[in-house]
Design a protein around this motif. Sequence first.
Motif, PDB file in Angstrom:
ATOM      1  N   LEU B  22       0.899  -1.138  -0.177  1.00 26.76           N
ATOM      2  CA  LEU B  22      -0.062  -0.180  -0.052  1.00 26.76           C
ATOM      3  C   LEU B  22       1.008   1.313  -0.108  1.00 26.76           C
ATOM      4  O   LEU B  22       1.731   1.366   0.517  1.00 26.76           O
ATOM      5  N   CYS B  23       0.633   2.302  -0.922  1.00 27.02           N
ATOM      6  CA  CYS B  23       1.128   3.520  -0.923  1.00 27.02           C
ATOM      7  C   CYS B  23       0.056   4.605  -0.742  1.00 27.02           C
ATOM      8  O   CYS B  23      -0.953   4.495  -1.388  1.00 27.02           O
ATOM      9  N   ALA B  24       0.280   5.300   0.284  1.00 21.27           N
ATOM     10  CA  ALA B  24      -0.614   6.452   0.379  1.00 21.27           C
ATOM     11  C   ALA B  24       0.172   7.686   0.453  1.00 21.27           C
ATOM     12  O   ALA B  24       1.246   7.859   1.020  1.00 21.27           O
ATOM     13  N   GLN B  25      -0.263   8.957   0.021  1.00 17.59           N
ATOM     14  CA  GLN B  25       0.150  10.129  -0.274  1.00 17.59           C
ATOM     15  C   GLN B  25      -1.039  11.301   0.234  1.00 17.59           C
ATOM     16  O   GLN B  25      -1.931  11.108  -0.276  1.00 17.59           O
ATOM     17  N   ASP B  26      -0.408  12.335   1.165  1.00 17.91           N
ATOM     18  CA  ASP B  26      -1.481  13.385   1.415  1.00 17.91           C
ATOM     19  C   ASP B  26      -1.211  14.587   0.731  1.00 17.91           C
ATOM     20  O   ASP B  26      -1.487  15.836   1.271  1.00 17.91           O
ATOM     21  N   MET B  27      -0.453  14.707  -0.321  1.00 19.92           N
ATOM     22  CA  MET B  27      -0.379  15.977  -0.801  1.00 19.92           C
ATOM     23  C   MET B  27      -1.234  16.472  -2.028  1.00 19.92           C
ATOM     24  O   MET B  27      -0.841  17.136  -2.975  1.00 19.92           O
ATOM     25  N   ASN B  28      -2.177  15.317  -2.260  1.00 17.75           N
ATOM     26  CA  ASN B  28      -2.996  15.708  -3.397  1.00 17.75           C
ATOM     27  C   ASN B  28      -2.539  15.550  -4.876  1.00 17.75           C
ATOM     28  O   ASN B  28      -2.868  16.400  -5.712  1.00 17.75           O
ATOM     29  N   HIS B  29      -1.715  14.659  -4.873  1.00 15.38           N
ATOM     30  CA  HIS B  29      -0.746  14.575  -6.124  1.00 15.38           C
ATOM     31  C   HIS B  29      -1.661  13.785  -7.210  1.00 15.38           C
ATOM     32  O   HIS B  29      -2.327  12.569  -6.678  1.00 15.38           O
ATOM     33  N   GLU B  30      -1.467  13.930  -8.126  1.00 11.43           N
ATOM     34  CA  GLU B  30      -2.390  13.228  -9.509  1.00 11.43           C
ATOM     35  C   GLU B  30      -1.403  12.054  -9.864  1.00 11.43           C
ATOM     36  O   GLU B  30      -2.190  10.964  -9.972  1.00 11.43           O
ATOM     37  N   TYR B  31      -0.164  12.178  -9.857  1.00 10.74           N
ATOM     38  CA  TYR B  31       0.466  11.165 -10.479  1.00 10.74           C
ATOM     39  C   TYR B  31       1.205  10.448  -9.328  1.00 10.74           C
ATOM     40  O   TYR B  31       1.727  10.707  -8.189  1.00 10.74           O
ATOM     41  N   MET B  32       1.165   8.716  -9.490  1.00 12.06           N
ATOM     42  CA  MET B  32       1.925   8.126  -8.505  1.00 12.06           C
ATOM     43  C   MET B  32       2.226   6.943  -9.287  1.00 12.06           C
ATOM     44  O   MET B  32       1.991   6.463 -10.290  1.00 12.06           O
ATOM     45  N   LEU B  45      10.707   1.458 -13.652  1.00  8.71           N
ATOM     46  CA  LEU B  45       9.145   1.753 -13.258  1.00  8.71           C
ATOM     47  C   LEU B  45       8.466   0.434 -13.298  1.00  8.71           C
ATOM     48  O   LEU B  45       8.484  -0.337 -14.463  1.00  8.71           O
ATOM     49  N   ILE B  46       7.477   0.003 -12.441  1.00  6.23           N
ATOM     50  CA  ILE B  46       6.522  -0.963 -12.757  1.00  6.23           C
ATOM     51  C   ILE B  46       5.308  -0.606 -13.234  1.00  6.23           C
ATOM     52  O   ILE B  46       4.972  -1.070 -14.369  1.00  6.23           O
ATOM     53  N   HIS B  47       4.522   0.252 -12.629  1.00  4.29           N
ATOM     54  CA  HIS B  47       3.311   0.703 -13.158  1.00  4.29           C
ATOM     55  C   HIS B  47       3.113   2.184 -12.674  1.00  4.29           C
ATOM     56  O   HIS B  47       3.761   2.538 -11.545  1.00  4.29           O
ATOM     57  N   TYR B  48       2.220   3.007 -13.322  1.00  6.83           N
ATOM     58  CA  TYR B  48       2.261   4.291 -12.622  1.00  6.83           C
ATOM     59  C   TYR B  48       0.700   4.682 -13.052  1.00  6.83           C
ATOM     60  O   TYR B  48       0.209   3.964 -13.689  1.00  6.83           O
ATOM     61  N   SER B  49       0.243   5.690 -12.472  1.00  2.57           N
ATOM     62  CA  SER B  49      -0.933   6.325 -12.538  1.00  2.57           C
ATOM     63  C   SER B  49      -1.134   7.841 -12.607  1.00  2.57           C
ATOM     64  O   SER B  49      -0.483   8.406 -11.970  1.00  2.57           O
ATOM     65  N   VAL B  50      -1.686   8.268 -13.639  1.00  5.29           N
ATOM     66  CA  VAL B  50      -1.847   9.639 -13.899  1.00  5.29           C
ATOM     67  C   VAL B  50      -3.345  10.294 -13.348  1.00  5.29           C
ATOM     68  O   VAL B  50      -3.291  11.533 -13.500  1.00  5.29           O
ATOM     69  N   GLY B  51      -3.808   9.398 -12.347  1.00  4.79           N
ATOM     70  CA  GLY B  51      -5.094  10.147 -11.935  1.00  4.79           C
ATOM     71  C   GLY B  51      -5.911   8.888 -11.344  1.00  4.79           C
ATOM     72  O   GLY B  51      -5.793   7.733 -11.740  1.00  4.79           O
ATOM     73  N   GLU B  52      -6.764   9.356 -10.425  1.00  2.00           N
ATOM     74  CA  GLU B  52      -7.542   8.297  -9.782  1.00  2.00           C
ATOM     75  C   GLU B  52      -8.350   7.232 -10.885  1.00  2.00           C
ATOM     76  O   GLU B  52      -8.874   7.959 -11.861  1.00  2.00           O
ATOM     77  N   GLY B  53      -8.361   6.118 -10.846  1.00  2.00           N
ATOM     78  CA  GLY B  53      -8.924   5.341 -11.513  1.00  2.00           C
ATOM     79  C   GLY B  53      -8.462   4.857 -13.046  1.00  2.00           C
ATOM     80  O   GLY B  53      -8.718   4.107 -13.613  1.00  2.00           O
ATOM     81  N   THR B  54      -7.227   5.401 -13.118  1.00  4.78           N
ATOM     82  CA  THR B  54      -6.114   5.147 -14.301  1.00  4.78           C
ATOM     83  C   THR B  54      -5.109   4.458 -13.945  1.00  4.78           C
ATOM     84  O   THR B  54      -4.227   4.940 -12.952  1.00  4.78           O
ATOM     85  N   THR B  55      -4.571   3.547 -14.572  1.00  5.61           N
ATOM     86  CA  THR B  55      -3.089   2.950 -14.217  1.00  5.61           C
ATOM     87  C   THR B  55      -2.419   2.671 -15.657  1.00  5.61           C
ATOM     88  O   THR B  55      -3.227   2.542 -16.817  1.00  5.61           O
TER      89      THR B  55
END
Lengths: 112, 114
Positions: B22-32, B45-55
């Motif tokens: 589990l990864c959590a961030q509290d900076m309101n960042h779009e990209y993870m 890089l394994i996977h990334y996400s540019v916003g909620e609901g997208t990978t």
Amino acid sequence: GESVGLHLPTLSVQEGDNSIINCAYSNSASDYFIWYKQESGKGPQFIIDIRSNMDKRQGQRVTVLLNKTVKHLSLQIAATQPGDSAVYFCAAGYSGTYKYIFGTGTRLKVLA
Amino acid sequence: NAGVTQTPKFRVLKTGQSMTLLCAQDMNHEYMYWYRQDPGMGLRLIHYSVGEGTTAKGEVPDGYNVSRLKKQNFLLGLESAAPSQTSVYFCASRGQTINQNEQFFGPGTRLTVL
């Protein structure tokens, strides 16, 4: 494929001397470059970045130089201190991909 | 402001077991992002996400799945762990504007697969 490489796996410097860590990248489309510091057992920490429209950027005790002609960048640390001992990575990225390619890292050892 | 946090910090699995990081961030960042770090190699890089609901897949996605159901969380799953997945896993996040190039990294999860 793309690659980002650092020239030396280990660099030893005397405390108080200046350190220079080098990095080469392969993708000429790269337009963002970042240097990270990683201490043992911790995640990488941002040090400084530079865009491809610049050839030099200075921070607190650190300077990054970018030579786009030979696709090379360097990190200079002035008056190296024991707390600077860590692994240093460079990363290259380009607009629109949100991704970075990381180098393998240079371990900086500061000798007292 | 905790930044980027990762759970767990250490884990030992047997081959074939599954787990979720589990990864959590509290900076309101779009990209993870999820990376793995192996000796002598740069962060990959394994996977990334540019916003909620997208990978999206990164450089080494095989054997991993991810989900981003909430903006602040990015989960990395191993369905059937293999010894080749022994590594240190780092999560990172960044903002979406062109000036927000800095990726903030979590402290890492050290995973050993026996």
